[in-house]
Motif scaffolding. Structure first.
Motif, PDB file in Angstrom:
ATOM      1  N   ASP A 260      52.537  28.574 -32.103  1.00  0.00           N
ATOM      2  CA  ASP A 260      52.108  27.644 -31.383  1.00  0.00           C
ATOM      3  C   ASP A 260      50.849  27.872 -30.793  1.00  0.00           C
ATOM      4  N   LEU A 261      50.293  28.798 -30.639  1.00  0.00           N
ATOM      5  CA  LEU A 261      48.770  28.987 -30.522  1.00  0.00           C
ATOM      6  C   LEU A 261      48.143  30.159 -31.519  1.00  0.00           C
ATOM      7  N   ASP A 262      47.158  29.954 -31.480  1.00  0.00           N
ATOM      8  CA  ASP A 262      46.266  30.990 -32.316  1.00  0.00           C
ATOM      9  C   ASP A 262      45.992  32.133 -31.732  1.00  0.00           C
ATOM     10  N   SER A 263      45.643  33.146 -32.324  1.00  0.00           N
ATOM     11  CA  SER A 263      45.417  34.444 -31.428  1.00  0.00           C
ATOM     12  C   SER A 263      44.206  34.470 -30.365  1.00  0.00           C
ATOM     13  N   PRO A 264      43.212  33.734 -30.302  1.00  0.00           N
ATOM     14  CA  PRO A 264      42.382  33.539 -29.293  1.00  0.00           C
ATOM     15  C   PRO A 264      42.909  32.763 -28.211  1.00  0.00           C
ATOM     16  N   GLN A 265      43.971  31.707 -28.299  1.00  0.00           N
ATOM     17  CA  GLN A 265      44.467  30.877 -27.400  1.00  0.00           C
ATOM     18  C   GLN A 265      45.573  31.808 -26.692  1.00  0.00           C
ATOM     19  N   ARG A 266      46.351  32.605 -27.424  1.00  0.00           N
ATOM     20  CA  ARG A 266      47.181  33.480 -27.229  1.00  0.00           C
ATOM     21  C   ARG A 266      46.837  34.418 -26.102  1.00  0.00           C
ATOM     22  N   LEU A 267      45.696  35.120 -26.198  1.00  0.00           N
ATOM     23  CA  LEU A 267      45.028  36.167 -25.718  1.00  0.00           C
ATOM     24  C   LEU A 267      44.738  35.367 -24.437  1.00  0.00           C
ATOM     25  N   LYS A 268      43.842  34.376 -24.533  1.00  0.00           N
ATOM     26  CA  LYS A 268      43.587  33.661 -23.206  1.00  0.00           C
ATOM     27  C   LYS A 268      44.558  33.179 -22.238  1.00  0.00           C
ATOM     28  N   SER A 269      46.043  33.034 -22.762  1.00  0.00           N
ATOM     29  CA  SER A 269      47.052  32.628 -21.965  1.00  0.00           C
ATOM     30  C   SER A 269      47.517  33.796 -21.189  1.00  0.00           C
TER      31      SER A 269
ATOM     32  N   GLN B 213      52.146  43.612 -30.267  1.00  0.00           N
ATOM     33  CA  GLN B 213      53.115  42.840 -30.974  1.00  0.00           C
ATOM     34  C   GLN B 213      53.106  41.408 -30.079  1.00  0.00           C
ATOM     35  N   ALA B 214      53.028  41.131 -28.902  1.00  0.00           N
ATOM     36  CA  ALA B 214      52.965  40.024 -28.161  1.00  0.00           C
ATOM     37  C   ALA B 214      51.714  39.242 -28.577  1.00  0.00           C
ATOM     38  N   LEU B 215      50.733  39.861 -28.854  1.00  0.00           N
ATOM     39  CA  LEU B 215      49.540  39.200 -29.129  1.00  0.00           C
ATOM     40  C   LEU B 215      49.295  38.593 -30.450  1.00  0.00           C
ATOM     41  N   GLY B 216      50.489  39.005 -31.274  1.00  0.00           N
ATOM     42  CA  GLY B 216      50.348  38.566 -32.920  1.00  0.00           C
ATOM     43  C   GLY B 216      49.970  39.566 -33.681  1.00  0.00           C
ATOM     44  N   ASP B 217      49.716  40.876 -33.362  1.00  0.00           N
ATOM     45  CA  ASP B 217      49.445  41.883 -34.291  1.00  0.00           C
ATOM     46  C   ASP B 217      50.003  43.196 -33.997  1.00  0.00           C
ATOM     47  N   ASN B 218      50.148  44.063 -35.120  1.00  0.00           N
ATOM     48  CA  ASN B 218      51.003  45.089 -34.995  1.00  0.00           C
ATOM     49  C   ASN B 218      49.893  46.524 -34.980  1.00  0.00           C
ATOM     50  N   ASP B 219      48.642  46.209 -34.785  1.00  0.00           N
ATOM     51  CA  ASP B 219      47.749  47.310 -34.917  1.00  0.00           C
ATOM     52  C   ASP B 219      47.714  47.702 -33.299  1.00  0.00           C
TER      53      ASP B 219
ATOM     54  N   ILE C 286      44.745  47.253 -30.967  1.00  0.00           N
ATOM     55  CA  ILE C 286      44.649  46.234 -29.974  1.00  0.00           C
ATOM     56  C   ILE C 286      45.411  46.422 -28.802  1.00  0.00           C
ATOM     57  N   GLY C 287      46.623  46.897 -28.671  1.00  0.00           N
ATOM     58  CA  GLY C 287      47.460  47.003 -27.575  1.00  0.00           C
ATOM     59  C   GLY C 287      46.492  48.193 -26.477  1.00  0.00           C
ATOM     60  N   ALA C 288      45.704  49.193 -27.195  1.00  0.00           N
ATOM     61  CA  ALA C 288      45.091  50.232 -26.341  1.00  0.00           C
ATOM     62  C   ALA C 288      44.085  49.701 -25.838  1.00  0.00           C
ATOM     63  N   VAL C 289      43.234  48.809 -26.406  1.00  0.00           N
ATOM     64  CA  VAL C 289      42.085  48.230 -25.925  1.00  0.00           C
ATOM     65  C   VAL C 289      42.539  47.137 -24.671  1.00  0.00           C
ATOM     66  N   VAL C 290      43.612  46.391 -24.995  1.00  0.00           N
ATOM     67  CA  VAL C 290      43.993  45.400 -24.029  1.00  0.00           C
ATOM     68  C   VAL C 290      44.466  46.194 -22.719  1.00  0.00           C
TER      69      VAL C 290
ATOM     70  N   VAL D 216      34.511  40.582 -24.783  1.00  0.00           N
ATOM     71  CA  VAL D 216      35.020  41.316 -26.032  1.00  0.00           C
ATOM     72  C   VAL D 216      34.490  40.598 -27.339  1.00  0.00           C
ATOM     73  N   ARG D 217      34.030  39.533 -27.379  1.00  0.00           N
ATOM     74  CA  ARG D 217      33.410  39.019 -28.489  1.00  0.00           C
ATOM     75  C   ARG D 217      31.939  39.719 -28.450  1.00  0.00           C
ATOM     76  N   ALA D 218      31.239  39.858 -27.352  1.00  0.00           N
ATOM     77  CA  ALA D 218      30.017  40.396 -27.356  1.00  0.00           C
ATOM     78  C   ALA D 218      29.934  41.872 -27.652  1.00  0.00           C
ATOM     79  N   LEU D 219      31.096  42.356 -27.101  1.00  0.00           N
ATOM     80  CA  LEU D 219      31.142  44.138 -27.397  1.00  0.00           C
ATOM     81  C   LEU D 219      31.685  44.150 -29.026  1.00  0.00           C
ATOM     82  N   ALA D 220      32.262  43.240 -29.507  1.00  0.00           N
ATOM     83  CA  ALA D 220      32.470  43.541 -30.815  1.00  0.00           C
ATOM     84  C   ALA D 220      31.307  43.325 -31.771  1.00  0.00           C
ATOM     85  N   ALA D 221      30.534  42.388 -31.259  1.00  0.00           N
ATOM     86  CA  ALA D 221      29.010  42.197 -32.105  1.00  0.00           C
ATOM     87  C   ALA D 221      28.280  43.694 -31.759  1.00  0.00           C
TER      88      ALA D 221
END
Length: 185
Positions: free
Chosen positions: A74-83, A132-138, A141-145, A173-178
């Motif tokens: 229903d949502l892509d990953s960025p939309q899911r994270l924003k929600s 998992q809730a954000l659509g990834d099993n890494d 990702i959960g640690a950073v969030v 987060v995008r700026a930090l990733a860059a």
């Protein structure tokens, strides 16, 4: 409900109304309709009861947020994270007493090996659930969030008017990733 569940419900109510440090055994007894001996019988101490109530309340709050996210594609990953960020930030204001008790419990954990162990185990589960809730099993990702949640929570409790928005967090987060990209100029 049995006496143990009544005690937990009463303790959760007291946490929401008074916070961890200001909740007395009399408050819990009055809210639960039980008696002082029941606290000792079922939990040993007021602190153990309140620790359990805080862990359950926090888990329930985060679970409500995670289960409210749209399922599947229903949502892509960025939309899911924003929600997720929007709902979490809203819950910091709506359930301020609960989240304040959570911060109090973190401080208490510095002096309680038992609570530190319980919170540590809950944090491991939270990292997995967030990934998992954000659509990834890494689990990274959960640690950073989860790390961002801690800082965001403190900011929201201390200075709600200047709490970053979901859009601020995403852009940061995008700026930090860059910045962490080895090919970044």
């Amino acid at each position: 409900m049995g006496t143990r569940e009544d005690l937990l419900a009463g303790a959760k109510q007291c946490l929401a109304e008074r916070g961890l440090a200001r909740t007395t055994v009399r408050d819990i007894v009055a809210a639960s309709g039980t008696n002082l001996a029941a606290i000792n019988y079922h939990f040993g101490t007021r602190d153990q009861l309140l620790n359990q109530a805080m862990l359950e309340s926090t888990a329930e709050s985060v679970s409500r947020i995670l289960t409210s996210l749209p399922e599947g594609d229903d949502l892509d990953s960025p939309q899911r994270l924003k929600s997720f960020w929007d709902r979490l930030i809203e819950s910091f204001g709506r359930d301020q007493a609960l989240w304040s008790a959570n911060v109090e419990a973190m401080a208490q954990a510095l002096h309680s090996p038992e609570l530190r162990t319980e919170i540590g185990a809950a944090q491991v589960r939270a990292r997995e659930g967030l990934s998992q809730a954000l659509g990834d099993n890494d689990p990274r990702i959960g640690a950073v969030v989860q790390t961002l949640i801690g800082g965001l929570l403190v900011q929201a409790l201390i200075d709600p008017a200047n709490t970053p928005t979901a859009d601020d967090l995403a852009a940061g987060v995008r700026a930090l990733a860059a910045l962490s990209d080895p090919h970044h100029d």
